[in-house]
Design an enzyme around this catalytic site. Structure first.
Site: not given
Length: 188
Positions: A14, A19, A64, A66, A112
């Site tokens: 990631y 994001h 993470y 969310n 989210n």
């Protein structure tokens, strides 16, 4: 005391994705103000130091995206930081690359991570710095936000990351309204 949070996902796969611009900006702030993120607690990596003569904690939640609210709530409860002093930095697909927008409060706007923070705070009143990552073109949203930037966008983003770092300092020093006036027209 202030808490500056960059939203992102942990893990090599990631790194430097759309994001994860929040994590990238925390790295810029960390380097600029010499604040090492060398402590692992509160479901995140964090470090503390001083910005604009105020004690500041920098945080990258490792839950993470969310579930970011879990980590943030643990820090704010432990250090008794009011939610008005929690600056959240994250990606926004409704803004083009090169733009950023500061808000004092507001809905999650489909993000989210922000939705989870609002749920944990029981309020949407906390400052945020939204960084434009652009709309997906001929691909689904998940592939877009988990994708990496091209070379041209990365060059633009380095300016945005510096501006976001300056905006966080401005929020701490002069308040969110002042920072909104100064930075909401920003375009790299």
């Amino acid at each position: 005391m202030f808490l500056i949070v960059g939203l992102g996902n942990p893990g090599k796969e990631y790194e430097h994705t759309r994001h994860n611009v929040g994590f990238d900006i925390i790295d810029v702030i960390s380097e600029k103000y010499n604040i090492d993120l060398n402590k692992k607690k509160f479901k995140g990596m964090y470090g503390d130091g001083t910005i604009a003569n105020e004690k500041v904690i920098l945080l990258k939640p490792l839950t993470y995206m969310n579930l970011s609210g879990e980590s943030i709530k643990e820090v704010t409860d432990f250090y008794k930081i009011p939610k008005e002093n929690v600056i959240v930095i994250y990606d926004d697909i409704s803004l083009e690359v090169g733009r950023m927008r500061i808000r004092e409060k507001g809905s999650a706007g489909g993000h989210n991570g922000i939705k989870n923070i609002i749920a944990h705070f029981g309020s949407d009143v906390f400052p945020r710095i939204k960084v434009g990552v652009g709309q997906p073109v001929q691909r689904d949203l998940v592939s877009h936000v988990l994708g990496k930037f091209n070379k041209d966008d990365r060059e633009i983003l380095s300016k945005v990351f510096e501006a976001a770092s300056d905006a966080a300092e401005n929020i701490i020093e002069k308040g969110t309204a002042e920072a909104m006036n100064k930075f909401n027209g920003f375009k790299a």
